[in-house]
Design a protein around this motif. Sequence first.
Motif, short mmCIF file in Angstrom:
data_model
loop_
_atom_site.label_atom_id
_atom_site.label_comp_id
_atom_site.label_asym_id
_atom_site.label_seq_id
_atom_site.Cartn_x
_atom_site.Cartn_y
_atom_site.Cartn_z
N GLN A 69 0.83 -1.21 0.00
CA GLN A 69 0.00 0.00 0.00
C GLN A 69 0.87 1.26 0.00
O GLN A 69 0.55 2.24 -0.67
CB GLN A 69 -0.94 0.01 1.22
CG GLN A 69 -1.99 -1.06 1.20
CD GLN A 69 -3.00 -0.83 0.09
OE1 GLN A 69 -3.19 0.27 -0.38
NE2 GLN A 69 -3.63 -1.91 -0.34
N GLN A 70 1.98 1.22 0.75
CA GLN A 70 2.88 2.38 0.80
C GLN A 70 3.50 2.64 -0.56
O GLN A 70 3.59 3.78 -1.01
CB GLN A 70 3.97 2.14 1.85
CG GLN A 70 4.91 3.31 2.02
CD GLN A 70 4.19 4.54 2.54
OE1 GLN A 70 3.27 4.44 3.33
NE2 GLN A 70 4.61 5.70 2.09
N ASN A 74 3.09 5.99 -2.86
CA ASN A 74 4.24 6.76 -3.35
C ASN A 74 4.20 6.90 -4.85
O ASN A 74 4.58 7.92 -5.40
CB ASN A 74 5.55 6.08 -2.92
CG ASN A 74 5.78 6.22 -1.43
OD1 ASN A 74 5.17 7.05 -0.77
ND2 ASN A 74 6.66 5.40 -0.89
N ARG A 75 3.77 5.86 -5.53
CA ARG A 75 3.73 5.90 -6.98
C ARG A 75 2.63 6.84 -7.47
O ARG A 75 2.79 7.52 -8.46
CB ARG A 75 3.47 4.49 -7.53
CG ARG A 75 3.45 4.43 -9.03
CD ARG A 75 3.29 3.04 -9.52
NE ARG A 75 2.16 2.41 -8.84
CZ ARG A 75 1.83 1.15 -8.94
NH1 ARG A 75 2.53 0.35 -9.68
NH2 ARG A 75 0.80 0.65 -8.29
#
Length: 105
Positions: A69-70, A74-75
């Motif tokens: 999920q992180q 970030n993407r």
Amino acid sequence: MIKPKTSKRDTRNELESLVDQFIKKNGTIQQVNMGESGLVDGKYNTSHIGFNEPKQDRTPLNHVVAAIQQRKQNRMAPQTTVKKRAKKKVIYDDFGEPLRWVWEE
């Protein structure tokens, strides 16, 4: 040549004719109770059912899901540094006639 598909009606008629032929040849049909044909010695055949093993504990993967999920966040985060392009601006004289073009940032 392509064989035409058989319809349900054709299949049903074929099965009925096969049963009628069997009965005309002095064949007998044995009536059984619903579900009885699946029994072995009066019991359900459990050798093929996969519930013989005890329940296994699942491995928690919360940290893996959090990392995925992180990375996704970030993407998908918008880029904060947007390079501004220079714009072309017209310089006019006192009478409103264009004199020249100037690039502004």
